[in-house]
Each structure stands twice: as C-alpha cells, then as structure tokens.
Design a protein around this motif. Structure first.
Motif, PDB file in Angstrom:
ATOM      1  N   UNK A  15       0.799  -1.215   0.000  1.00  0.00           N
ATOM      2  CA  UNK A  15       0.000   0.000   0.000  1.00  0.00           C
ATOM      3  C   UNK A  15       0.830   1.262   0.000  1.00  0.00           C
ATOM      4  N   UNK A  16       1.977   1.259   0.673  1.00  0.00           N
ATOM      5  CA  UNK A  16       2.794   2.478   0.756  1.00  0.00           C
ATOM      6  C   UNK A  16       3.243   2.963  -0.617  1.00  0.00           C
ATOM      7  N   UNK A  17       3.583   2.016  -1.511  1.00  0.00           N
ATOM      8  CA  UNK A  17       4.094   2.416  -2.830  1.00  0.00           C
ATOM      9  C   UNK A  17       3.001   2.959  -3.743  1.00  0.00           C
ATOM     10  N   UNK A  18       1.742   2.861  -3.331  1.00  0.00           N
ATOM     11  CA  UNK A  18       0.618   3.317  -4.159  1.00  0.00           C
ATOM     12  C   UNK A  18      -0.036   4.573  -3.579  1.00  0.00           C
ATOM     13  N   UNK A  19       0.748   5.377  -2.838  1.00  0.00           N
ATOM     14  CA  UNK A  19       0.233   6.614  -2.241  1.00  0.00           C
ATOM     15  C   UNK A  19       0.695   7.800  -3.063  1.00  0.00           C
ATOM     16  N   UNK A  20      -0.262   8.622  -3.468  1.00  0.00           N
ATOM     17  CA  UNK A  20       0.022   9.880  -4.147  1.00  0.00           C
ATOM     18  C   UNK A  20       0.128  10.960  -3.072  1.00  0.00           C
ATOM     19  N   UNK A  21       1.200  11.742  -3.117  1.00  0.00           N
ATOM     20  CA  UNK A  21       1.467  12.735  -2.073  1.00  0.00           C
ATOM     21  C   UNK A  21       1.135  14.132  -2.585  1.00  0.00           C
ATOM     22  N   UNK A  22       0.299  14.853  -1.826  1.00  0.00           N
ATOM     23  CA  UNK A  22      -0.030  16.244  -2.143  1.00  0.00           C
ATOM     24  C   UNK A  22       0.457  17.127  -1.004  1.00  0.00           C
ATOM     25  N   UNK A  23       1.255  18.131  -1.363  1.00  0.00           N
ATOM     26  CA  UNK A  23       1.837  19.039  -0.374  1.00  0.00           C
ATOM     27  C   UNK A  23       1.646  20.479  -0.831  1.00  0.00           C
ATOM     28  N   UNK A  24       1.778  21.423   0.092  1.00  0.00           N
ATOM     29  CA  UNK A  24       1.720  22.830  -0.322  1.00  0.00           C
ATOM     30  C   UNK A  24       2.857  23.157  -1.291  1.00  0.00           C
ATOM     31  N   UNK A  25       2.635  24.146  -2.122  1.00  0.00           N
ATOM     32  CA  UNK A  25       3.616  24.537  -3.129  1.00  0.00           C
ATOM     33  C   UNK A  25       4.608  25.534  -2.522  1.00  0.00           C
ATOM     34  N   UNK A  26       5.489  25.017  -1.658  1.00  0.00           N
ATOM     35  CA  UNK A  26       6.553  25.843  -1.087  1.00  0.00           C
ATOM     36  C   UNK A  26       7.774  24.960  -0.864  1.00  0.00           C
ATOM     37  N   UNK A  27       8.848  25.541  -0.391  1.00  0.00           N
ATOM     38  CA  UNK A  27      10.113  24.814  -0.235  1.00  0.00           C
ATOM     39  C   UNK A  27       9.972  23.636   0.733  1.00  0.00           C
ATOM     40  N   UNK A  28       9.340  23.863   1.875  1.00  0.00           N
ATOM     41  CA  UNK A  28       9.165  22.789   2.861  1.00  0.00           C
ATOM     42  C   UNK A  28       8.272  21.687   2.297  1.00  0.00           C
ATOM     43  N   UNK A  29       7.235  22.060   1.547  1.00  0.00           N
ATOM     44  CA  UNK A  29       6.356  21.077   0.933  1.00  0.00           C
ATOM     45  C   UNK A  29       7.097  20.218  -0.074  1.00  0.00           C
ATOM     46  N   UNK A  30       7.943  20.862  -0.880  1.00  0.00           N
ATOM     47  CA  UNK A  30       8.730  20.123  -1.868  1.00  0.00           C
ATOM     48  C   UNK A  30       9.648  19.120  -1.176  1.00  0.00           C
ATOM     49  N   UNK A  31      10.353  19.563  -0.122  1.00  0.00           N
ATOM     50  CA  UNK A  31      11.263  18.678   0.612  1.00  0.00           C
ATOM     51  C   UNK A  31      10.495  17.511   1.223  1.00  0.00           C
ATOM     52  N   UNK A  32       9.318  17.788   1.769  1.00  0.00           N
ATOM     53  CA  UNK A  32       8.510  16.735   2.377  1.00  0.00           C
ATOM     54  C   UNK A  32       8.039  15.725   1.333  1.00  0.00           C
ATOM     55  N   UNK A  33       7.559  16.206   0.184  1.00  0.00           N
ATOM     56  CA  UNK A  33       7.098  15.288  -0.862  1.00  0.00           C
ATOM     57  C   UNK A  33       8.235  14.385  -1.345  1.00  0.00           C
ATOM     58  N   UNK A  34       9.396  14.953  -1.569  1.00  0.00           N
ATOM     59  CA  UNK A  34      10.540  14.161  -2.030  1.00  0.00           C
ATOM     60  C   UNK A  34      10.885  13.073  -1.021  1.00  0.00           C
ATOM     61  N   UNK A  35      10.927  13.432   0.240  1.00  0.00           N
ATOM     62  CA  UNK A  35      11.254  12.463   1.296  1.00  0.00           C
ATOM     63  C   UNK A  35      10.182  11.386   1.411  1.00  0.00           C
ATOM     64  N   UNK A  36       8.905  11.786   1.344  1.00  0.00           N
ATOM     65  CA  UNK A  36       7.823  10.815   1.466  1.00  0.00           C
ATOM     66  C   UNK A  36       7.810   9.839   0.296  1.00  0.00           C
ATOM     67  N   UNK A  37       7.971  10.338  -0.915  1.00  0.00           N
ATOM     68  CA  UNK A  37       7.955   9.447  -2.079  1.00  0.00           C
ATOM     69  C   UNK A  37       9.112   8.458  -2.022  1.00  0.00           C
ATOM     70  N   UNK A  38      10.280   8.911  -1.541  1.00  0.00           N
ATOM     71  CA  UNK A  38      11.398   7.985  -1.365  1.00  0.00           C
ATOM     72  C   UNK A  38      11.098   6.972  -0.276  1.00  0.00           C
ATOM     73  N   UNK A  39      10.537   7.439   0.840  1.00  0.00           N
ATOM     74  CA  UNK A  39      10.244   6.549   1.965  1.00  0.00           C
ATOM     75  C   UNK A  39       9.183   5.518   1.616  1.00  0.00           C
TER      76      UNK A  39
END
Length: 168
Positions: free
Chosen positions: A34-58
């Motif tokens: 299930x984890x690999x099939x999660x689409x991540x939506x974050x705010x469009x800012x620097x912290x959001x970008x960093x969080x999305x990158x980390x989550x998609x890798x994790x």
C-alpha cells in the motif's frame, strides 16, 4: 561436541520456524503493501517540496502504477530565535514544523487515517546573509526528513494493522 550439534540444530530450527511470515519493515522499498501506491499532495513551497521528495522515497513510490491512496498535507513552520549576541541578534533559531496529514482511499474517498506531527530542529544563525539562508534551508530539510520518517512509520503501522485484521 557431536552430541551437542543435534540438539542445537533442533533448537535453531524451532526458533527459525517462528519467523515464518515475518517481513522486516525496512527490507525493501514499499515492503508494507500500500505504501508504494500513495500519491502525495503538499503545499507549493520549499518545505512542501522537501517533504514530498522524502515521502515518495520513503514509500518507494511506484510511478508506473495508478495510486490507490492520496496523502494530503498542511504544513506550518515557525522559527523562534534562541540566544542573543551583544548586538541583540539571535545566535541560533529553533524551527518547529507542524504537519497535519490525511490518508484517503481515492476510489471511495474514505478517510483511512489522519494525524498531526510536530518536530523541532535548531540551526545556527550567521552574520553573513547567504550562510544564514543556507542554514535555515538545511534546518527545514532536516525537519521535513523527520516528519517523513514519522509519517512512513505511522502509515506502515496502519497498513500492517489492516492486513492483520483481514488475515486474522
């Protein structure tokens, strides 16, 4: 010594048989179904970008598969000065990152899990503007990494509990 080999091997076989069906959490990306099939939506800012990158890798995001779940996040960053120099400027800053997230099943729009995570990190203040900006960005990225690790752990537990409820 040969007399001990049989009982030792027998005991090891019994102990290893208890591990049947055991899957280590960190064995491979997306080990918890299930984890690999999660689409991540974050705010469009620097912290959001960093969080999305980390989550998609994790999560071990599989970009070729249609997502089953949507993870939406709301971020709030707060920076507080710590310590003072003689000229009344801060020597360090504390960054507090609060992330509220909701995991939703896309097909049914059913909320699967939601939580709020708060982490804090510190970074040194600098008299040089560029060094101060870089230190602040590094603090933000470290906080995003901590949040991503906690969200991954939380969701891995949610999916493991669901699998246990279905299988048990």
């Amino acid at each position: 010594m040969n007399r001990l080999a049989g009982p030792i091997l027998g005991a090891m076989a019994i102990l290893l048989s208890a591990c049947v069906g055991f899957t280590p959490l960190y064995a491979e990306p997306g080990v918890v179904a299930g984890l690999e099939r999660i689409s991540v939506q974050v705010p469009n800012n620097r912290a959001g970008f960093a969080l999305r990158e980390r989550l998609e890798d994790a999560f071990g995001r599989d970009g070729t598969a249609e997502p089953i779940y949507r993870l939406t996040t709301r971020l709030s960053e707060q920076r507080s000065p710590l310590g003072r120099r003689a000229d009344d400027t801060a020597t360090r800053y504390e960054l507090t990152l609060t992330v509220a997230y909701t995991l939703t099943e896309i097909r049914t729009n059913r909320r699967v899990h939601e939580d709020v995570i708060t982490v804090s990190t510190t970074y040194a203040a600098s008299a040089q503007p560029y060094a101060g900006v870089v230190a602040g960005e590094d603090g933000s990225e470290r906080a995003a990494a901590q949040v991503a690790d906690r969200i991954r752990s939380d969701l891995a537990q949610v999916f493991a509990d669901q699998a246990g409820a279905v299988g048990g």
